[in-house]
Design a protein around this motif. Structure first.
Motif, PDB file in Angstrom:
ATOM      1  N   LEU A  48      -2.525 105.612  54.899  1.00 49.74           N
ATOM      2  CA  LEU A  48      -1.756 105.048  53.799  1.00 49.74           C
ATOM      3  C   LEU A  48      -0.553 105.925  53.534  1.00 49.74           C
ATOM      4  N   SER A  49       0.624 105.320  53.528  1.00 54.60           N
ATOM      5  CA  SER A  49       1.851 106.028  53.191  1.00 54.60           C
ATOM      6  C   SER A  49       2.189 105.688  51.747  1.00 54.60           C
ATOM      7  N   HIS A  50       2.022 106.664  50.832  1.00 53.72           N
ATOM      8  CA  HIS A  50       2.132 106.407  49.388  1.00 53.72           C
ATOM      9  C   HIS A  50       3.520 106.775  48.865  1.00 53.72           C
ATOM     10  N   SER A  51       3.917 106.116  47.774  1.00 53.98           N
ATOM     11  CA  SER A  51       5.224 106.377  47.169  1.00 53.98           C
ATOM     12  C   SER A  51       5.297 107.753  46.521  1.00 53.98           C
ATOM     13  N   ASP A  52       4.167 108.472  46.377  1.00 52.90           N
ATOM     14  CA  ASP A  52       4.193 109.829  45.832  1.00 52.90           C
ATOM     15  C   ASP A  52       4.660 110.850  46.867  1.00 52.90           C
ATOM     16  N   GLY A  53       5.008 110.356  48.081  1.00 51.57           N
ATOM     17  CA  GLY A  53       5.515 111.228  49.138  1.00 51.57           C
ATOM     18  C   GLY A  53       4.435 111.754  50.068  1.00 51.57           C
ATOM     19  N   CYS A  54       3.191 111.443  49.789  1.00 54.46           N
ATOM     20  CA  CYS A  54       2.081 111.904  50.628  1.00 54.46           C
ATOM     21  C   CYS A  54       1.583 110.778  51.528  1.00 54.46           C
ATOM     22  N   ASN A  55       1.015 111.174  52.637  1.00 56.50           N
ATOM     23  CA  ASN A  55       0.270 110.258  53.494  1.00 56.50           C
ATOM     24  C   ASN A  55      -1.201 110.562  53.290  1.00 56.50           C
ATOM     25  N   TYR A  56      -2.041 109.533  53.316  1.00 54.65           N
ATOM     26  CA  TYR A  56      -3.468 109.700  53.111  1.00 54.65           C
ATOM     27  C   TYR A  56      -4.233 109.087  54.278  1.00 54.65           C
ATOM     28  N   THR A  57      -5.250 109.788  54.725  1.00 53.52           N
ATOM     29  CA  THR A  57      -6.187 109.243  55.697  1.00 53.52           C
ATOM     30  C   THR A  57      -7.452 108.919  54.919  1.00 53.52           C
ATOM     31  N   VAL A  58      -7.801 107.640  54.896  1.00 53.74           N
ATOM     32  CA  VAL A  58      -8.940 107.155  54.123  1.00 53.74           C
ATOM     33  C   VAL A  58     -10.072 106.793  55.076  1.00 53.74           C
ATOM     34  N   SER A  59     -11.267 107.277  54.770  1.00 51.78           N
ATOM     35  CA  SER A  59     -12.472 106.956  55.546  1.00 51.78           C
ATOM     36  C   SER A  59     -13.544 106.490  54.576  1.00 51.78           C
ATOM     37  N   LEU A  60     -14.102 105.307  54.839  1.00 52.97           N
ATOM     38  CA  LEU A  60     -15.116 104.714  53.966  1.00 52.97           C
ATOM     39  C   LEU A  60     -16.341 104.322  54.781  1.00 52.97           C
ATOM     40  N   LYS A  61     -17.537 104.483  54.177  1.00 50.71           N
ATOM     41  CA  LYS A  61     -18.785 104.052  54.809  1.00 50.71           C
ATOM     42  C   LYS A  61     -19.612 103.272  53.804  1.00 50.71           C
ATOM     43  N   ARG A  62     -20.270 102.212  54.316  1.00 44.87           N
ATOM     44  CA  ARG A  62     -21.123 101.389  53.463  1.00 44.87           C
ATOM     45  C   ARG A  62     -22.298 102.221  52.949  1.00 44.87           C
ATOM     46  N   LEU A  63     -22.501 102.184  51.651  1.00 47.10           N
ATOM     47  CA  LEU A  63     -23.640 102.848  51.037  1.00 47.10           C
ATOM     48  C   LEU A  63     -24.792 101.851  50.884  1.00 47.10           C
ATOM     49  N   GLN A  64     -24.448 100.673  50.329  1.00 48.17           N
ATOM     50  CA  GLN A  64     -25.433  99.609  50.143  1.00 48.17           C
ATOM     51  C   GLN A  64     -24.695  98.327  49.798  1.00 48.17           C
ATOM     52  N   GLY A  65     -24.984  97.262  50.490  1.00 44.83           N
ATOM     53  CA  GLY A  65     -24.331  95.980  50.222  1.00 44.83           C
ATOM     54  C   GLY A  65     -22.818  96.100  50.326  1.00 44.83           C
ATOM     55  N   SER A  66     -22.118  95.738  49.245  1.00 41.37           N
ATOM     56  CA  SER A  66     -20.656  95.810  49.247  1.00 41.37           C
ATOM     57  C   SER A  66     -20.140  97.162  48.751  1.00 41.37           C
ATOM     58  N   LEU A  67     -21.044  98.077  48.359  1.00 43.82           N
ATOM     59  CA  LEU A  67     -20.656  99.390  47.839  1.00 43.82           C
ATOM     60  C   LEU A  67     -20.375 100.368  48.979  1.00 43.82           C
ATOM     61  N   PHE A  68     -19.171 100.956  48.950  1.00 44.29           N
ATOM     62  CA  PHE A  68     -18.748 101.938  49.939  1.00 44.29           C
ATOM     63  C   PHE A  68     -18.372 103.238  49.235  1.00 44.29           C
ATOM     64  N   LYS A  69     -18.537 104.348  49.928  1.00 42.99           N
ATOM     65  CA  LYS A  69     -18.085 105.657  49.449  1.00 42.99           C
ATOM     66  C   LYS A  69     -17.343 106.323  50.592  1.00 42.99           C
ATOM     67  N   GLY A  70     -16.461 107.267  50.239  1.00 42.06           N
ATOM     68  CA  GLY A  70     -15.714 107.958  51.280  1.00 42.06           C
ATOM     69  C   GLY A  70     -14.757 108.984  50.727  1.00 42.06           C
ATOM     70  N   THR A  71     -13.755 109.299  51.547  1.00 38.44           N
ATOM     71  CA  THR A  71     -12.773 110.311  51.173  1.00 38.44           C
ATOM     72  C   THR A  71     -11.363 109.857  51.523  1.00 38.44           C
ATOM     73  N   ALA A  72     -10.401 110.473  50.841  1.00 41.10           N
ATOM     74  CA  ALA A  72      -8.979 110.325  51.163  1.00 41.10           C
ATOM     75  C   ALA A  72      -8.425 111.737  51.280  1.00 41.10           C
TER      76      ALA A  72
END
Length: 113
Positions: free
Chosen positions: A40-64
């Protein structure tokens, strides 16, 4: 019940005006949609790499992870997919940095090419 005898449900919520979207590149869905990663290239001037994994059903957790800086935010979200249209909607309820009480809400829409 309403006048047609149907049960009605009263709901509450919040509206978020998202305005202009940010650029997302290199989005990948793996393991039948149980893992999602994108840059993700954000307007705050930073780029973010986002990684998400399914925890249960539609619920995901991860990091940026931000670049530059390498700050790591903890993420929580719900992921909804419409496979017939090739659309994945991610509704983020949490974007928190360790040591900070502030929580950011976020949303992402991914579309198949």
């Amino acid at each position: 019940m309403n006048k047609n005898g149907q049960k009605e449900m009263t709901l509450t919520g919040q509206f978020y005006d998202l305005d202009d979207g940010e650029s997302i590149t290199s989005a990948v869905l793996r393991n039948d949609g149980s893992e999602i990663a994108f840059d993700l290239s954000h307007s705050d001037g930073c780029n973010y790499t986002v990684s998400l994994k399914r925890l249960q059903g539609s619920l995901f957790k991860g990091t940026a992870i931000s670049q530059p800086g390498g700050d790591v935010a903890e993420l929580s979200c719900r992921v909804y997919q419409d496979t017939s249209e090739g659309v994945t909607l991610i509704v983020g309820s949490g974007w928190r940095y360790p040591g900070s009480a502030h929580n950011y809400r976020w949303q992402v829409e991914l579309q198949a090419d």
